[in-house]
Design an enzyme around this catalytic site. Structure first.
Site, PDB file in Angstrom:
ATOM      1  CD1 TRP A  74      -2.697  -1.379  -0.098  1.00  0.00           C
ATOM      2  CD2 TRP A  74      -2.517  -1.936   2.057  1.00  0.00           C
ATOM      3  NE1 TRP A  74      -3.589  -2.401   0.131  1.00  0.00           N
ATOM      4  CE2 TRP A  74      -3.507  -2.774   1.456  1.00  0.00           C
ATOM      5  CE3 TRP A  74      -2.238  -2.120   3.403  1.00  0.00           C
ATOM      6  CZ2 TRP A  74      -4.202  -3.750   2.164  1.00  0.00           C
ATOM      7  CZ3 TRP A  74      -2.919  -3.093   4.109  1.00  0.00           C
ATOM      8  CH2 TRP A  74      -3.893  -3.895   3.493  1.00  0.00           C
ATOM      9  CG  HIS A 138       3.410  -5.896   8.532  1.00  0.00           C
ATOM     10  ND1 HIS A 138       4.086  -5.365   9.610  1.00  0.00           N
ATOM     11  CD2 HIS A 138       2.223  -5.253   8.486  1.00  0.00           C
ATOM     12  CE1 HIS A 138       3.345  -4.431  10.183  1.00  0.00           C
ATOM     13  NE2 HIS A 138       2.196  -4.351   9.523  1.00  0.00           N
ATOM     14  CD  GLU A 171       0.622  -5.399  15.547  1.00  0.00           C
ATOM     15  OE1 GLU A 171       1.077  -4.359  16.046  1.00  0.00           O
ATOM     16  OE2 GLU A 171      -0.493  -5.455  14.981  1.00  0.00           O
ATOM     17  CE1 TYR A 234       0.306   2.777  16.074  1.00  0.00           C
ATOM     18  CE2 TYR A 234       0.511   0.565  16.982  1.00  0.00           C
ATOM     19  CZ  TYR A 234       0.651   1.444  15.927  1.00  0.00           C
ATOM     20  OH  TYR A 234       1.143   0.993  14.724  1.00  0.00           O
ATOM     21  CD  GLU A 260       3.278  -1.690  13.985  1.00  0.00           C
ATOM     22  OE1 GLU A 260       3.709  -2.620  13.281  1.00  0.00           O
ATOM     23  OE2 GLU A 260       2.059  -1.433  14.123  1.00  0.00           O
ATOM     24  CB  ALA A 266      -4.358   0.809  19.380  1.00  0.00           C
ATOM     25  CB  THR A 267      -7.790   3.410  15.742  1.00  0.00           C
ATOM     26  OG1 THR A 267      -7.437   4.774  16.047  1.00  0.00           O
ATOM     27  CG2 THR A 267      -8.714   2.858  16.818  1.00  0.00           C
ATOM     28  CD1 TRP A 294       1.706   2.568  11.832  1.00  0.00           C
ATOM     29  CD2 TRP A 294       3.149   1.023  11.103  1.00  0.00           C
ATOM     30  NE1 TRP A 294       1.100   1.910  10.795  1.00  0.00           N
ATOM     31  CE2 TRP A 294       1.979   0.947  10.330  1.00  0.00           C
ATOM     32  CE3 TRP A 294       4.201   0.152  10.801  1.00  0.00           C
ATOM     33  CZ2 TRP A 294       1.819   0.045   9.292  1.00  0.00           C
ATOM     34  CZ3 TRP A 294       4.050  -0.748   9.776  1.00  0.00           C
ATOM     35  CH2 TRP A 294       2.868  -0.808   9.035  1.00  0.00           C
ATOM     36  CD  GLU A 301      -3.425   4.875   9.159  1.00  0.00           C
ATOM     37  OE1 GLU A 301      -4.573   4.401   9.004  1.00  0.00           O
ATOM     38  OE2 GLU A 301      -2.439   4.186   9.427  1.00  0.00           O
TER      39      GLU A 301
END
Length: 339
Positions: A74, A138, A171, A234, A260, A266-267, A294, A301
Protein backbone atom coordinates in the site's frame (compact mmCIF):
# COMPACT_ATOMS: atom_id res chain seq x y z
CA UNK A 1 25.26 20.79 7.62
CA UNK A 2 21.97 22.65 7.22
CA UNK A 3 18.87 20.79 6.16
CA UNK A 4 19.01 22.40 2.71
CA UNK A 5 22.68 21.45 2.43
CA UNK A 6 21.88 17.88 3.41
CA UNK A 7 19.13 17.72 0.78
CA UNK A 8 21.40 19.06 -1.96
CA UNK A 9 24.27 16.76 -1.03
CA UNK A 10 21.97 13.74 -0.95
CA UNK A 11 20.40 14.69 -4.26
CA UNK A 12 23.83 14.93 -5.82
CA UNK A 13 24.91 11.58 -4.42
CA UNK A 14 21.74 9.86 -5.57
CA UNK A 15 22.03 11.38 -9.03
CA UNK A 16 25.60 10.17 -9.36
CA UNK A 17 24.56 6.71 -8.19
CA UNK A 18 21.80 6.61 -10.81
CA UNK A 19 19.13 5.45 -8.33
CA UNK A 20 15.62 5.06 -9.74
CA UNK A 21 12.55 5.77 -7.56
CA UNK A 22 11.56 2.16 -6.87
CA UNK A 23 14.27 0.04 -8.46
CA UNK A 24 17.06 -1.66 -6.53
CA UNK A 25 20.13 0.60 -6.41
CA UNK A 26 22.84 -0.04 -8.97
CA UNK A 27 26.44 -0.76 -8.05
CA UNK A 28 28.16 -3.56 -6.14
CA UNK A 29 26.11 -6.12 -4.22
CA UNK A 30 25.37 -5.42 -0.57
CA UNK A 31 27.88 -8.04 0.52
CA UNK A 32 30.69 -6.02 -1.09
CA UNK A 33 29.80 -2.67 0.51
CA UNK A 34 31.81 -1.53 3.52
CA UNK A 35 29.75 0.21 6.19
CA UNK A 36 30.42 3.96 5.90
CA UNK A 37 32.82 5.30 8.52
CA UNK A 38 30.97 6.49 11.60
CA UNK A 39 27.71 4.79 10.63
CA UNK A 40 25.79 2.71 13.21
CA UNK A 41 26.92 -0.58 11.69
CA UNK A 42 30.53 0.60 11.44
CA UNK A 43 30.41 1.51 15.15
CA UNK A 44 28.53 -1.51 16.47
CA UNK A 45 28.98 -4.37 14.00
CA UNK A 46 26.99 -7.56 14.48
CA UNK A 47 24.42 -7.49 17.28
CA UNK A 48 23.74 -10.26 19.76
CA UNK A 49 21.85 -10.91 23.00
CA UNK A 50 23.82 -10.92 26.24
CA UNK A 51 22.30 -10.99 29.73
CA UNK A 52 18.85 -10.07 28.47
CA UNK A 53 20.03 -7.05 26.45
CA UNK A 54 20.92 -6.38 22.84
CA UNK A 55 24.67 -5.73 22.67
CA UNK A 56 27.12 -4.88 19.91
CA UNK A 57 30.26 -6.64 18.73
CA UNK A 58 32.23 -4.92 21.53
CA UNK A 59 29.86 -6.24 24.20
CA UNK A 60 28.28 -2.82 24.82
CA UNK A 61 24.48 -2.36 25.07
CA UNK A 62 22.86 -0.89 21.95
CA UNK A 63 19.63 1.06 21.55
CA UNK A 64 18.49 1.41 17.95
CA UNK A 65 16.07 4.18 17.02
CA UNK A 66 14.26 4.32 13.73
CA UNK A 67 11.21 4.17 11.52
CA UNK A 68 9.08 1.44 10.02
CA UNK A 69 7.87 1.68 6.45
CA UNK A 70 4.14 1.21 5.88
CA UNK A 71 2.62 -2.04 4.50
CA UNK A 72 4.61 -2.74 1.36
CA UNK A 73 1.67 -3.29 -0.99
CA UNK A 74 0.00 0.00 0.00
CA UNK A 75 3.01 2.35 0.11
CA UNK A 76 5.47 0.78 -2.35
CA UNK A 77 6.86 4.15 -3.45
CA UNK A 78 8.83 4.40 -0.19
CA UNK A 79 10.57 1.06 -0.65
CA UNK A 80 13.58 2.59 -2.37
CA UNK A 81 17.12 3.82 -1.81
CA UNK A 82 16.19 7.52 -1.62
CA UNK A 83 13.76 7.04 1.26
CA UNK A 84 16.27 5.01 3.28
CA UNK A 85 19.10 7.45 2.54
CA UNK A 86 16.98 10.43 3.62
CA UNK A 87 15.93 8.72 6.84
CA UNK A 88 19.58 7.97 7.62
CA UNK A 89 20.93 11.41 6.74
CA UNK A 90 18.13 13.76 7.82
CA UNK A 91 16.10 11.83 10.39
CA UNK A 92 19.26 10.17 11.80
CA UNK A 93 17.72 6.73 12.13
CA UNK A 94 19.99 3.85 13.05
CA UNK A 95 17.45 1.28 11.79
CA UNK A 96 14.59 0.94 9.33
CA UNK A 97 11.90 -1.72 9.15
CA UNK A 98 10.62 -3.19 5.90
CA UNK A 99 7.02 -4.19 6.66
CA UNK A 100 6.53 -6.72 3.88
CA UNK A 101 2.82 -7.32 3.54
CA UNK A 102 1.89 -10.95 4.16
CA UNK A 103 -1.86 -10.36 4.29
CA UNK A 104 -4.52 -8.40 2.47
CA UNK A 105 -5.02 -7.90 -1.23
CA UNK A 106 -1.94 -7.78 -3.45
CA UNK A 107 0.36 -9.09 -0.70
CA UNK A 108 3.31 -11.49 -0.69
CA UNK A 109 0.87 -14.37 -0.48
CA UNK A 110 0.07 -13.82 -4.16
CA UNK A 111 3.10 -11.78 -5.32
CA UNK A 112 6.02 -13.37 -3.46
CA UNK A 113 8.83 -12.52 -5.86
CA UNK A 114 7.76 -8.90 -6.12
CA UNK A 115 7.66 -8.47 -2.34
CA UNK A 116 11.01 -10.24 -1.89
CA UNK A 117 12.43 -7.72 -4.36
CA UNK A 118 11.07 -4.83 -2.25
CA UNK A 119 12.69 -6.26 0.87
CA UNK A 120 15.97 -6.70 -1.01
CA UNK A 121 15.88 -3.08 -2.19
CA UNK A 122 15.48 -1.82 1.39
CA UNK A 123 18.20 -4.17 2.68
CA UNK A 124 20.64 -3.04 -0.02
CA UNK A 125 19.86 0.60 0.76
CA UNK A 126 20.32 0.09 4.51
CA UNK A 127 23.66 -1.64 3.92
CA UNK A 128 24.81 1.27 1.74
CA UNK A 129 23.92 3.70 4.56
CA UNK A 130 25.45 1.57 7.32
CA UNK A 131 22.22 1.21 9.28
CA UNK A 132 20.33 -1.84 10.54
CA UNK A 133 17.25 -3.20 8.80
CA UNK A 134 14.42 -5.26 10.26
CA UNK A 135 12.93 -7.63 7.68
CA UNK A 136 9.34 -7.95 8.87
CA UNK A 137 6.96 -10.65 7.62
CA UNK A 138 4.02 -8.34 8.31
CA UNK A 139 1.17 -10.69 9.22
CA UNK A 140 -1.48 -11.12 11.91
CA UNK A 141 -2.12 -14.79 11.11
CA UNK A 142 0.15 -17.71 10.42
CA UNK A 143 1.18 -18.48 6.86
CA UNK A 144 4.07 -20.83 7.62
CA UNK A 145 4.84 -22.19 4.15
CA UNK A 146 4.89 -18.74 2.58
CA UNK A 147 6.84 -17.28 5.50
CA UNK A 148 9.45 -20.02 5.16
CA UNK A 149 9.89 -19.31 1.47
CA UNK A 150 10.27 -15.58 2.11
CA UNK A 151 12.65 -15.87 5.06
CA UNK A 152 14.78 -18.65 3.57
CA UNK A 153 15.37 -16.75 0.33
CA UNK A 154 16.37 -13.51 2.04
CA UNK A 155 18.43 -15.23 4.74
CA UNK A 156 20.29 -17.10 2.02
CA UNK A 157 21.12 -13.81 0.28
CA UNK A 158 21.76 -11.56 3.27
CA UNK A 159 22.22 -13.69 6.39
CA UNK A 160 25.99 -13.12 6.40
CA UNK A 161 25.60 -9.35 6.83
CA UNK A 162 25.58 -7.69 10.28
CA UNK A 163 22.85 -5.22 9.24
CA UNK A 164 19.95 -7.66 9.09
CA UNK A 165 17.41 -8.38 11.84
CA UNK A 166 14.57 -10.84 11.18
CA UNK A 167 10.95 -10.46 12.34
CA UNK A 168 8.98 -13.54 11.21
CA UNK A 169 5.56 -12.68 12.73
CA UNK A 170 4.53 -9.06 13.11
CA UNK A 171 1.46 -9.22 15.38
CA UNK A 172 -0.29 -12.46 16.31
CA UNK A 173 -3.92 -11.83 17.17
CA UNK A 174 -5.44 -12.13 20.63
CA UNK A 175 -8.64 -14.18 20.42
CA UNK A 176 -8.21 -17.96 20.47
CA UNK A 177 -4.42 -17.59 20.16
CA UNK A 178 -2.21 -19.17 22.81
CA UNK A 179 1.51 -18.49 23.09
CA UNK A 180 2.69 -22.01 23.97
CA UNK A 181 0.18 -23.87 21.82
CA UNK A 182 0.10 -21.69 18.70
CA UNK A 183 2.76 -19.02 18.47
CA UNK A 184 5.82 -20.64 20.02
CA UNK A 185 5.78 -23.68 17.66
CA UNK A 186 5.49 -21.33 14.68
CA UNK A 187 8.50 -19.36 15.90
CA UNK A 188 10.51 -22.53 16.44
CA UNK A 189 9.86 -23.47 12.82
CA UNK A 190 10.82 -20.01 11.53
CA UNK A 191 13.94 -19.83 13.70
CA UNK A 192 15.09 -23.15 12.25
CA UNK A 193 14.41 -21.87 8.72
CA UNK A 194 16.45 -18.71 9.27
CA UNK A 195 19.26 -20.44 11.15
CA UNK A 196 19.81 -22.81 8.23
CA UNK A 197 21.24 -19.79 6.38
CA UNK A 198 21.99 -17.23 9.10
CA UNK A 199 23.45 -18.68 12.29
CA UNK A 200 23.65 -15.60 14.45
CA UNK A 201 21.75 -12.41 13.48
CA UNK A 202 18.95 -11.26 15.78
CA UNK A 203 15.48 -12.76 15.31
CA UNK A 204 12.59 -10.78 16.81
CA UNK A 205 9.58 -12.80 17.96
CA UNK A 206 6.00 -11.57 18.21
CA UNK A 207 3.52 -12.62 20.90
CA UNK A 208 -0.31 -12.75 21.13
CA UNK A 209 -2.46 -9.65 21.57
CA UNK A 210 -0.68 -7.79 18.77
CA UNK A 211 2.77 -8.49 20.25
CA UNK A 212 1.94 -7.29 23.75
CA UNK A 213 1.91 -10.58 25.73
CA UNK A 214 5.65 -10.55 26.31
CA UNK A 215 5.10 -11.63 29.91
CA UNK A 216 3.51 -14.87 28.65
CA UNK A 217 6.44 -15.48 26.32
CA UNK A 218 8.82 -14.94 29.22
CA UNK A 219 7.27 -17.89 31.07
CA UNK A 220 7.91 -20.25 28.14
CA UNK A 221 10.57 -18.75 25.85
CA UNK A 222 11.69 -20.12 22.51
CA UNK A 223 15.02 -21.93 22.89
CA UNK A 224 18.00 -20.52 21.01
CA UNK A 225 20.53 -17.74 20.90
CA UNK A 226 20.09 -14.12 19.85
CA UNK A 227 16.31 -14.20 20.13
CA UNK A 228 14.54 -10.95 20.98
CA UNK A 229 10.83 -10.36 21.68
CA UNK A 230 8.98 -7.46 20.17
CA UNK A 231 6.68 -5.16 22.11
CA UNK A 232 4.20 -3.01 20.17
CA UNK A 233 2.42 -0.02 21.64
CA UNK A 234 0.45 3.07 20.64
CA UNK A 235 1.05 5.85 23.11
CA UNK A 236 -2.50 7.23 23.35
CA UNK A 237 -3.90 3.75 24.10
CA UNK A 238 -1.19 1.75 25.90
CA UNK A 239 0.35 3.15 29.03
CA UNK A 240 1.58 2.00 32.45
CA UNK A 241 -0.22 -1.35 32.38
CA UNK A 242 1.62 -2.47 29.24
CA UNK A 243 4.93 -1.17 30.57
CA UNK A 244 4.36 -3.31 33.67
CA UNK A 245 4.08 -6.39 31.43
CA UNK A 246 7.26 -5.39 29.68
CA UNK A 247 9.02 -4.86 33.01
CA UNK A 248 8.03 -8.39 34.03
CA UNK A 249 9.47 -9.80 30.80
CA UNK A 250 12.71 -7.89 31.27
CA UNK A 251 12.96 -9.06 34.87
CA UNK A 252 12.59 -12.65 33.65
CA UNK A 253 15.57 -12.16 31.35
CA UNK A 254 13.83 -11.59 28.02
CA UNK A 255 15.51 -9.18 25.59
CA UNK A 256 12.94 -6.77 24.14
CA UNK A 257 12.77 -4.57 21.06
CA UNK A 258 9.93 -2.24 20.08
CA UNK A 259 9.71 -2.85 16.34
CA UNK A 260 6.50 -0.83 16.03
CA UNK A 261 5.04 2.01 18.07
CA UNK A 262 2.79 4.95 17.42
CA UNK A 263 2.37 8.36 19.02
CA UNK A 264 -1.43 8.19 18.53
CA UNK A 265 -4.18 5.64 19.27
CA UNK A 266 -3.99 1.95 18.43
CA UNK A 267 -6.51 2.58 15.64
CA UNK A 268 -3.79 4.53 13.85
CA UNK A 269 -5.83 7.70 14.30
CA UNK A 270 -6.68 10.23 16.97
CA UNK A 271 -4.52 13.07 18.26
CA UNK A 272 -0.84 12.82 19.10
CA UNK A 273 -0.31 12.01 22.78
CA UNK A 274 2.93 13.83 23.52
CA UNK A 275 3.01 13.10 27.26
CA UNK A 276 2.56 9.36 26.86
CA UNK A 277 4.99 9.28 23.94
CA UNK A 278 7.65 10.87 26.12
CA UNK A 279 6.97 8.40 28.92
CA UNK A 280 7.49 5.53 26.49
CA UNK A 281 10.66 7.04 25.02
CA UNK A 282 12.06 7.55 28.51
CA UNK A 283 11.20 3.95 29.44
CA UNK A 284 12.87 2.58 26.31
CA UNK A 285 16.03 4.63 26.83
CA UNK A 286 16.20 3.72 30.52
CA UNK A 287 15.93 0.02 29.74
CA UNK A 288 18.09 -0.04 26.62
CA UNK A 289 15.19 -1.15 24.41
CA UNK A 290 15.38 -0.26 20.71
CA UNK A 291 12.30 1.39 19.20
CA UNK A 292 10.99 2.09 15.68
CA UNK A 293 7.94 4.22 14.89
CA UNK A 294 4.98 3.48 12.62
CA UNK A 295 5.15 4.66 9.87
CA UNK A 296 6.74 6.07 6.75
CA UNK A 297 3.67 6.30 4.56
CA UNK A 298 1.28 8.93 3.24
CA UNK A 299 -1.94 7.26 4.31
CA UNK A 300 -4.70 9.57 5.50
CA UNK A 301 -4.38 8.67 9.19
CA UNK A 302 -2.65 10.40 12.06
CA UNK A 303 -0.05 7.68 12.66
CA UNK A 304 1.40 8.29 9.18
CA UNK A 305 4.53 10.42 9.14
CA UNK A 306 3.88 11.90 5.69
CA UNK A 307 1.13 14.01 4.22
CA UNK A 308 -0.81 12.43 1.33
CA UNK A 309 1.19 12.66 -1.88
CA UNK A 310 4.52 13.30 -0.18
CA UNK A 311 7.54 12.48 -2.37
CA UNK A 312 9.93 9.64 -1.65
CA UNK A 313 12.55 11.82 0.06
CA UNK A 314 13.53 15.37 0.95
CA UNK A 315 10.43 16.09 3.04
CA UNK A 316 10.02 19.57 4.44
CA UNK A 317 7.91 20.34 7.50
CA UNK A 318 4.89 21.01 5.29
CA UNK A 319 5.07 17.48 3.90
CA UNK A 320 5.16 15.91 7.37
CA UNK A 321 2.16 15.25 9.60
CA UNK A 322 2.21 16.36 13.26
CA UNK A 323 3.28 12.80 14.12
CA UNK A 324 6.02 12.92 11.50
CA UNK A 325 7.38 16.22 12.77
CA UNK A 326 7.38 14.91 16.33
CA UNK A 327 9.14 11.66 15.43
CA UNK A 328 11.76 13.35 13.27
CA UNK A 329 12.51 15.91 15.99
CA UNK A 330 12.86 13.16 18.60
CA UNK A 331 15.21 11.10 16.44
CA UNK A 332 17.40 14.11 15.74
CA UNK A 333 17.52 15.07 19.43
CA UNK A 334 18.45 11.50 20.36
CA UNK A 335 21.32 11.75 17.86
CA UNK A 336 22.48 14.95 19.54
CA UNK A 337 21.35 17.31 16.78
CA UNK A 338 19.07 20.33 16.77
CA UNK A 339 15.58 19.80 15.49
Amino acid sequence: MTRIGTLLALASALALAGCAPVAAPSGPPASAIQAPAGSPVARHGALHVADGRVADSHGQPVTLRGMSLFWSQWAPQYYNAQTVAWLASDWKVSAVRAAIAAEGQDSALTHMDREIAKAATVIDAAVAQGIYVIVDWHAHRQHPAEAERFLAELARRYGHLPNVIWEPFNEPLRDNVDWSRDVKPYHERMVATIRAHDPDNLIVLGSPSWSQDVDMAARDPVPGDNLVYTLHYYAATHKAELRAKADAALAAGLALMITEYGVVEATGNGPVDLASSQEWWDWAERNGVSYLAWSIGDRNETSAALQPGAPTWGWGDGQLTPAGRLMRAHLRRAAGLPR
